[in-house]
Every structure is written in C-alpha cells, then in structure tokens.
Design a protein around this motif. Sequence first.
Motif, PDB file in Angstrom:
ATOM      1  N   THR A  32      34.545  42.486  26.348  1.00 50.26           N
ATOM      2  CA  THR A  32      34.594  43.142  25.039  1.00 50.26           C
ATOM      3  C   THR A  32      33.921  44.506  25.090  1.00 50.26           C
ATOM      4  OG1 THR A  32      34.577  40.999  23.957  1.00 50.26           O
ATOM      5  CG2 THR A  32      33.979  42.890  22.605  1.00 50.26           C
ATOM      6  N   THR A  33      32.774  44.589  25.744  1.00 50.99           N
ATOM      7  CA  THR A  33      32.038  45.845  25.844  1.00 50.99           C
ATOM      8  C   THR A  33      32.818  46.893  26.623  1.00 50.99           C
ATOM      9  OG1 THR A  33      29.969  44.626  25.748  1.00 50.99           O
ATOM     10  CG2 THR A  33      29.856  46.855  26.587  1.00 50.99           C
ATOM     11  N   CYS A  34      33.578  46.458  27.629  1.00 52.20           N
ATOM     12  CA  CYS A  34      34.356  47.401  28.447  1.00 52.20           C
ATOM     13  C   CYS A  34      35.614  47.890  27.743  1.00 52.20           C
ATOM     14  CB  CYS A  34      34.738  46.750  29.770  1.00 52.20           C
ATOM     15  SG  CYS A  34      33.342  46.513  30.859  1.00 52.20           S
ATOM     16  N   GLY A  35      35.959  47.318  26.614  1.00 53.50           N
ATOM     17  CA  GLY A  35      37.133  47.778  25.887  1.00 53.50           C
ATOM     18  C   GLY A  35      38.273  46.785  25.858  1.00 53.50           C
ATOM     19  N   GLY A  36      38.043  45.577  26.301  1.00 51.07           N
ATOM     20  CA  GLY A  36      39.076  44.554  26.243  1.00 51.07           C
ATOM     21  C   GLY A  36      39.697  44.278  27.595  1.00 51.07           C
ATOM     22  N   PRO A  37      40.519  43.230  27.647  1.00 41.26           N
ATOM     23  CA  PRO A  37      41.117  42.826  28.925  1.00 41.26           C
ATOM     24  C   PRO A  37      41.983  43.902  29.567  1.00 41.26           C
ATOM     25  CG  PRO A  37      41.455  41.132  27.254  1.00 41.26           C
ATOM     26  CD  PRO A  37      40.849  42.312  26.571  1.00 41.26           C
ATOM     27  N   GLU A  38      42.689  44.679  28.752  1.00 37.52           N
ATOM     28  CA  GLU A  38      43.555  45.719  29.313  1.00 37.52           C
ATOM     29  C   GLU A  38      42.740  46.793  30.013  1.00 37.52           C
ATOM     30  OE1 GLU A  38      43.739  44.750  26.054  1.00 37.52           O
ATOM     31  OE2 GLU A  38      45.420  43.392  26.363  1.00 37.52           O
ATOM     32  N   ALA A  39      41.604  47.181  29.429  1.00 38.14           N
ATOM     33  CA  ALA A  39      40.744  48.188  30.050  1.00 38.14           C
ATOM     34  C   ALA A  39      40.150  47.667  31.355  1.00 38.14           C
ATOM     35  CB  ALA A  39      39.631  48.596  29.085  1.00 38.14           C
ATOM     36  N   VAL A  40      39.800  46.390  31.382  1.00 36.01           N
ATOM     37  CA  VAL A  40      39.250  45.813  32.610  1.00 36.01           C
ATOM     38  C   VAL A  40      40.320  45.773  33.694  1.00 36.01           C
ATOM     39  CG1 VAL A  40      38.259  43.729  33.635  1.00 36.01           C
ATOM     40  CG2 VAL A  40      37.501  44.487  31.383  1.00 36.01           C
ATOM     41  N   ARG A  41      41.528  45.359  33.341  1.00 37.72           N
ATOM     42  CA  ARG A  41      42.621  45.329  34.322  1.00 37.72           C
ATOM     43  C   ARG A  41      42.908  46.725  34.858  1.00 37.72           C
ATOM     44  NH1 ARG A  41      45.164  42.240  30.411  1.00 37.72           N
ATOM     45  NH2 ARG A  41      44.806  40.045  30.756  1.00 37.72           N
ATOM     46  N   ALA A  42      42.841  47.742  34.008  1.00 33.29           N
ATOM     47  CA  ALA A  42      43.112  49.117  34.444  1.00 33.29           C
ATOM     48  C   ALA A  42      42.007  49.632  35.367  1.00 33.29           C
ATOM     49  CB  ALA A  42      43.247  50.024  33.232  1.00 33.29           C
ATOM     50  N   ALA A  43      40.786  49.135  35.202  1.00 37.46           N
ATOM     51  CA  ALA A  43      39.659  49.622  36.002  1.00 37.46           C
ATOM     52  C   ALA A  43      39.542  48.936  37.355  1.00 37.46           C
ATOM     53  CB  ALA A  43      38.360  49.431  35.228  1.00 37.46           C
ATOM     54  N   ILE A  44      40.278  47.855  37.562  1.00 35.85           N
ATOM     55  CA  ILE A  44      40.177  47.117  38.821  1.00 35.85           C
ATOM     56  C   ILE A  44      40.787  47.942  39.936  1.00 35.85           C
ATOM     57  CG2 ILE A  44      41.017  45.098  40.080  1.00 35.85           C
ATOM     58  CD1 ILE A  44      40.871  43.557  37.470  1.00 35.85           C
ATOM     59  N   THR A  45      40.041  48.064  41.026  1.00 40.43           N
ATOM     60  CA  THR A  45      40.576  48.736  42.205  1.00 40.43           C
ATOM     61  C   THR A  45      40.935  47.668  43.223  1.00 40.43           C
ATOM     62  OG1 THR A  45      38.349  48.987  43.107  1.00 40.43           O
ATOM     63  CG2 THR A  45      39.231  50.833  41.858  1.00 40.43           C
ATOM     64  N   PRO A  46      42.115  47.757  43.795  1.00 38.29           N
ATOM     65  CA  PRO A  46      42.526  46.730  44.758  1.00 38.29           C
ATOM     66  C   PRO A  46      41.726  46.844  46.052  1.00 38.29           C
ATOM     67  CG  PRO A  46      44.164  48.467  44.642  1.00 38.29           C
ATOM     68  CD  PRO A  46      43.136  48.768  43.592  1.00 38.29           C
ATOM     69  N   TYR A  47      41.599  45.719  46.745  1.00 38.31           N
ATOM     70  CA  TYR A  47      40.950  45.741  48.042  1.00 38.31           C
ATOM     71  C   TYR A  47      41.807  46.560  48.999  1.00 38.31           C
ATOM     72  CZ  TYR A  47      37.692  42.048  46.787  1.00 38.31           C
ATOM     73  OH  TYR A  47      36.695  41.328  46.209  1.00 38.31           O
TER      74      TYR A  47
END
Length: 71
Positions: A32-47
């Motif tokens: 929630t603090t990061c802006g929601g699930p969509e924001a977290v998915r967008a911030a993920i960097t792949p290995y």
Amino acid sequence: MVWVPLHDGRAYGVEFRDPAAFARAFGDFAVTTCGGPEAVRAAITPYPDPRPMRSRPADGGSWADLLDLFD
C-alpha cells in the motif's frame, strides 16, 4: 524478532506471537505504501541471466575451483 530503528540511531527488538500474521500485515502495508500492486510489479527488476560455469574436474577440484564461484 524484528529490529525497530529509532531516530537517534539505536534500535530495539520486538517479538511477535504470530510471525506469519505480522509478515502478512507488514507486506500489505508495504504494498500500500509503495502505491499498490501495480507499482510494485512495475518496480520489480528481473534477475539477470545466469552466467555459464565451467565444468568441474572429476577428482574433487581444488581451492581455486571453489573461488570460481565468486567470479
């Protein structure tokens, strides 16, 4: 136990009766603090793609072969 930092640089430990419930609630709070699930998915960097390792000798190898893990 989770270490809680204080403003003056010290920290104190907090122990939870139900660590799984704490992890679930903290994870929900973090998303929630990061802006929601969509924001977290967008911030993920792949290995990155794994680098191929050279084959190991059959006799057990040497100390230098172990250090090859850290190349």
